[in-house]
Design a protein around this motif. Structure first.
Motif, PDB file in Angstrom:
ATOM      1  N   VAL A 357       0.805  -1.351   0.069  1.00 28.13           N
ATOM      2  CA  VAL A 357      -0.011   0.148  -0.073  1.00 28.13           C
ATOM      3  C   VAL A 357       0.787   1.318  -0.072  1.00 28.13           C
ATOM      4  CG1 VAL A 357      -1.934   1.205   1.234  1.00 28.13           C
ATOM      5  CG2 VAL A 357      -1.900  -1.361   1.158  1.00 28.13           C
ATOM      6  N   GLY A 358       0.622   2.266  -0.880  1.00 31.25           N
ATOM      7  CA  GLY A 358       1.445   3.405  -0.802  1.00 31.25           C
ATOM      8  C   GLY A 358       1.223   4.247  -2.010  1.00 31.25           C
ATOM      9  N   LYS A 364       5.521   0.012  -6.130  1.00 29.53           N
ATOM     10  CA  LYS A 364       4.962  -1.289  -5.672  1.00 29.53           C
ATOM     11  C   LYS A 364       4.780  -2.449  -6.727  1.00 29.53           C
ATOM     12  CE  LYS A 364       0.945   0.980  -5.271  1.00 29.53           C
ATOM     13  NZ  LYS A 364       1.549   2.326  -5.568  1.00 29.53           N
ATOM     14  N   THR A 476      -4.622   2.857  -1.429  1.00 33.55           N
ATOM     15  CA  THR A 476      -5.163   3.084   0.119  1.00 33.55           C
ATOM     16  C   THR A 476      -6.043   2.079   0.510  1.00 33.55           C
ATOM     17  OG1 THR A 476      -6.626   4.657   1.551  1.00 33.55           O
ATOM     18  CG2 THR A 476      -7.162   4.303  -0.727  1.00 33.55           C
ATOM     19  N   THR A 477      -5.965   1.560   1.993  1.00 36.02           N
ATOM     20  CA  THR A 477      -6.979   0.490   2.330  1.00 36.02           C
ATOM     21  C   THR A 477      -8.282   1.301   2.668  1.00 36.02           C
ATOM     22  OG1 THR A 477      -5.959   1.162   4.577  1.00 36.02           O
ATOM     23  CG2 THR A 477      -4.740  -0.561   3.185  1.00 36.02           C
ATOM     24  N   VAL A 490      -0.710  -6.169   5.334  1.00 42.44           N
ATOM     25  CA  VAL A 490      -0.254  -4.702   4.753  1.00 42.44           C
ATOM     26  C   VAL A 490       0.955  -4.351   4.930  1.00 42.44           C
ATOM     27  CG1 VAL A 490      -1.135  -2.414   4.538  1.00 42.44           C
ATOM     28  CG2 VAL A 490      -2.795  -4.068   4.997  1.00 42.44           C
ATOM     29  N   GLN A 492       3.259  -0.941   4.193  1.00 44.07           N
ATOM     30  CA  GLN A 492       2.995   0.495   3.588  1.00 44.07           C
ATOM     31  C   GLN A 492       4.335   0.835   3.152  1.00 44.07           C
ATOM     32  OE1 GLN A 492       0.538   2.505   3.900  1.00 44.07           O
ATOM     33  NE2 GLN A 492      -0.826   1.331   5.319  1.00 44.07           N
ATOM     34  N   GLY A 494       5.909   4.078   1.928  1.00 38.59           N
ATOM     35  CA  GLY A 494       5.741   5.722   2.211  1.00 38.59           C
ATOM     36  C   GLY A 494       6.180   6.389   0.947  1.00 38.59           C
TER      37      GLY A 494
END
Length: 809
Positions: A357-358, A364, A476-477, A490, A492, A494
């Motif tokens: 997630v980012g 990703k 986004t989650t 998950v 993350q 950044g």
């Protein structure tokens, strides 16, 4: 006195056991065995027959022979051929070998007679013995009914015999038993125990023969059915030939059957596909139904059912590949290396489903590609953005026109492997409508406890997905359904810092774009100052996609200059960017650099990184109206209301007119009104702007803040601190006010950012205002009365109770 010890030749038997009082004929070929027979014939024709333990031993020693054998009398010896004789012997007495003292030219040993236990007449006639004899007769009759090569006299001999010892020896000699079982009967001296052992072996042999008969019957019936089918097919071919029809249909069916058998599928799956082939054979060749069945069989047979790629599980190799392909993202790469380490320790374990997630452009998808390269797995990518139909995941029923399998099965078939890495991209952008919910269909796919037997609607047969490694990506989650999110771990990703972007541009983006634009290293040089200016003035993003486009634009300009100009080398510095890329789309400073009244620099998080968010407040004479502008969401509107209520409770502290909410109109504005804004982190910025506007005190320059506020003035923790602090540094801010609860998050911030900014943790609104507002000019601290001092102390007492220090103006 009867002789009980012998010094006689020894004949080692292979796979044969001779019992007392039994006549048996066998062939002898080994030289040492023929020499032993010759020696026995020269003396009293007595020889010790003993079985060797391993049939393959050519020259047996004492350790290779059983201890118990039979002293037998040689009745006849015939020479069958050169080096081979046939001997007939009669078993005499059981004997035990004491020592094998000679091994050449033949075996010779000292043996002693093995005395047998004498049973009394009463015991032999007892009911117990009679029951054992009857049981033996029943078991032997069952055995005789299942074998075909048993001599006729054997059955009569068994029924007439009343001696348990003789009966046990006779049956052991004539019934098919293992060599170890025969030897155990030979070594037993008790007649009753010997016969009981024989019954046990005979019962087991009957069970084995029953299973053999059952298997033979099945094979015979299958052969009969196969022959019948062949005959019928031959008749069909003859009739088709008479009718002038083609025989290609049968060849097609046979090819399908051979392909199914070669796949070595499970019994149920193979039966299901064979049933479809039989159904195809009953359909006319040109019918619509036959076309559907052919399509179904082709899809099923194209699946790589038993094909897997050999996984490379090496932590160090994976770490090198990830470090080579990606700069930064240390925690993400460490987590992926840990996953590979677990698989290296337990290759059969169930892997976790990772969700990266980012914001866009942070790498990703490329990380998933690197993981597939590190593990030596095939990669199949599925983009789930905008998918609204459940059939896209589970497939359509094959009865529908134009039906096809779902994307999961299609991806596995495309990868040609049953253990690929499936990349489910943009899982947060799944939709749903009247055709179903694809997110719910993914629940089974991404559940390691269920996906070992995933059933696609089109295929209708179970497919094992437990060996597939799933990696999903999302921005986004918030939009991922909770049950689906619960099945994934998950990770993350950044935003990149400016220094990380510089390294990525230098080591990855510039070489890539130069190669795509046909430039050599000697033809284009972009110095670090130009790259930093590109990052600072020409991009506003968390990732590096826009930066890559800017570098591509420079490469295009370089291509044009090299082809049209006289120069052979292009060097780009910061001063050249204005001429090459036109005006910078982003001004160098987006915040108020002056001390102003009612203007505060807030910090906001967006999907493309952090941003400076100005908050403006203005107070006018009126009737107590509150107006909010700037395309605000409900959360930010409520933050303004909470900040206003908090200040109303502190009017005495900050010399605010207690009746301002009746005779003043307040307008709060967030510039760039076309951009939607929402989120729980602008509370202290709004409170500071309102207090500044109501008191006329200016806000200090070079300061930014983030944090939510409660009615009692507490400052709550926020998220996205890393992105917000990078936005502050990029915009030239020197001091950042952060909630005290977010101090622990400073460890995750890049060292460059931490060194360039001053972080001030605040726990309540009074600390915020004391740090952010300039001192009042109308009144000084010395002019305050003791009564106002008491009011301040009373107002700050709740803060002391929560552990904060009261800061007075």
């Amino acid at each position: 006195m009867e002789l009980t010890t012998w010094n006689i030749p020894v004949l080692a038997l292979r796979g044969l056991t001779v019992f007392p009082h039994m006549n048996i004929t066998f062939d002898v070929e080994r030289p040492i065995s023929i020499a032993a027979l010759s020696r026995a014939m020269e003396t009293d024709q007595e020889i010790f027959l003993v079985t060797q333990k391993e049939i393959g031993t050519a020259v047996p020693g004492e350790k290779d022979l059983y201890r118990v054998g039979t002293v037998s009398h040689i009745s006849q010896v015939l020479r069958v051929s050169e080096g081979s004789v046939r001997v007939m012997v009669e078993g005499g007495r059981r004997a035990r070998m004491k020592r094998l003292w000679q091994s050449e030219p033949f075996l010779q040993a000292n043996v002693e007679a093995l005395p047998e236990q004498k049973e009394s007449e009463a015991f032999l006639n007892s009911p117990r013995t009679e029951a054992l004899l009857r049981q033996t007769a029943v078991l032997f009759e069952e055995y005789a009914g299942k074998v075909s090569n048993l001599p006729d006299g054997v059955k009569a001999q068994v029924l007439e015999s009343r001696d348990p010892g003789y009966l046990a020896d006779f049956l052991a000699q004539n019934v098919q038993l293992r060599a170890e079982e025969r030897q155990s009967i030979l070594e037993e001296t008790s007649a009753y125990v010997r016969l009981r052992k024989l019954n046990e072996f005979l019962a087991r042999e009957n069970d084995v023969l029953a299973f053999e008969g059952e298997m033979e019957s099945k094979v015979r019936s299958q052969l009969a059915r196969s022959q019948r089918e062949q005959i019928l097919r031959a008749q069909i071919r003859v009739m088709q030939s008479e009718l002038g029809e083609s025989e290609d249909g049968d060849e097609e069916l046979d090819e399908y059957r051979m392909r199914i058998l070669r796949l070595d599928l499970s019994e149920d799956t193979e039966a299901h596909l064979m049933k479809e082939v039989d159904k195809l054979g009953k359909q006319p060749y040109s019918s619509a139904e036959s076309a559907v069945i052919r399509n179904y069989l082709d899809v099923c047979l194209e699946m790589p059912w038993n094909t897997v790629t050999r996984e490379r599980l090496n932590v160090e190799a994976a770490r090198k590949i990830l470090d080579k392909d990606h700069f930064g993202l240390e925690k993400v790469k460490q987590r992926i290396v840990e996953t590979i380490a677990v698989r290296q320790m337990n290759p059969e374990g169930k892997g976790q489903i990772l969700c990266l997630v980012g914001p866009p452009g942070v790498g990703k998808t490329s990380i998933a590609v690197s993981v597939a390269k590190a593990l030596n797995r095939k990669l199949a990518r599925l983009s789930l953005g905008g998918v609204r139909d459940e059939a896209d995941i589970r497939g359509h029923r094959k009865t529908y026109i134009g039906s096809m399998p779902g994307r999961i099965i299609e991806a596995i078939s495309r990868s040609k492997s049953m253990n690929p890495l499936l990349l489910l991209d943009e899982i947060d952008k799944l939709g749903s409508d009247f055709r179903g919910d694809p997110a719910s269909a993914l629940l089974e796919v991404l559940d390691s406890e269920q996906n070992h037997a995933f059933r696609d609607h089109f295929m209708e047969i179970p497919v094992d997905l437990s060996r597939v490694m799933f990696i999903t990506t999302a921005n986004t989650t918030d939009t991922i359904p909770r049950p689906l999110l619960d099945r994934m771990e998950v990770i993350q990703l950044g935003s990149y810092t400016d220094e990380e972007k510089l390294q990525i541009a230098r080591n990855h983006l510039i070489p890539k774009q130069m190669k795509e634009h046909g430039l050599k290293k000697s033809q284009l040089k972009i110095d670090d100052g130009a790259i930093r200016a590109l990052i600072r003035d020409y991009t506003r993003e968390s990732g590096v996609r826009i930066l890559e486009r800017r570098i591509a634009a420079l490469c295009r300009k370089a291509d044009l200059n090299l082809l049209t100009g006289e120069t052979k080398r292009v060097a780009v510095v910061e001063a050249d960017l204005h001429g090459l890329l036109d005006m910078s789309p982003y001004p160098p400073a987006l915040y108020s650099e002056r001390e102003e009244v009612g203007v505060v620099n807030g910090l906001a998080w967006t999907e493309v990184g952090g941003e400076i968010l100005e908050v403006e407040a203005n107070v006018m004479d009126g009737t107590g109206k509150l107006e909010l502008t700037g395309n605000l969401g409900d959360v930010m509107k409520e933050s303004v209301q909470a900040a206003l209520s908090c200040l109303r409770s502190r009017t005495a502290v900050y010399d605010i007119d207690p009746e301002f909410y009746k005779n003043k109109d307040i307008h709060v504005h967030f510039p760039e009104g076309a951009v939607p804004k929402d989120g729980p982190s602008a509370g202290i910025a709004v409170a500071t702007a309102l207090c500044s506007a109501l008191t006329g005190r200016k806000v200090r320059a070079g300061i930014a803040m983030t944090g939510e506020i409660t009615l009692r003035g507490r400052v709550l923790a926020i998220g996205g601190l890393k992105e917000k602090t990078m936005a502050a540094l990029r915009s030239g801010v020197k001091t950042v006010l952060i909630p005290a609860d977010n101090v622990r998050d400073l460890e995750q911030i890049d060292q460059t950012v931490r060194a360039a900014l001053e972080f001030i943790p605040v726990g309540n609104v009074d600390e915020v205002l004391s740090r952010a507002l300039c001192p009042a000019f109308a009144r000084s601290r010395a002019e305050k009365t003791a009564e106002q001092e008491q009011t301040v102390v009373a107002a700050f007492s709740p803060v002391r109770e929560t552990g904060g220090d009261a800061l007075r103006q």
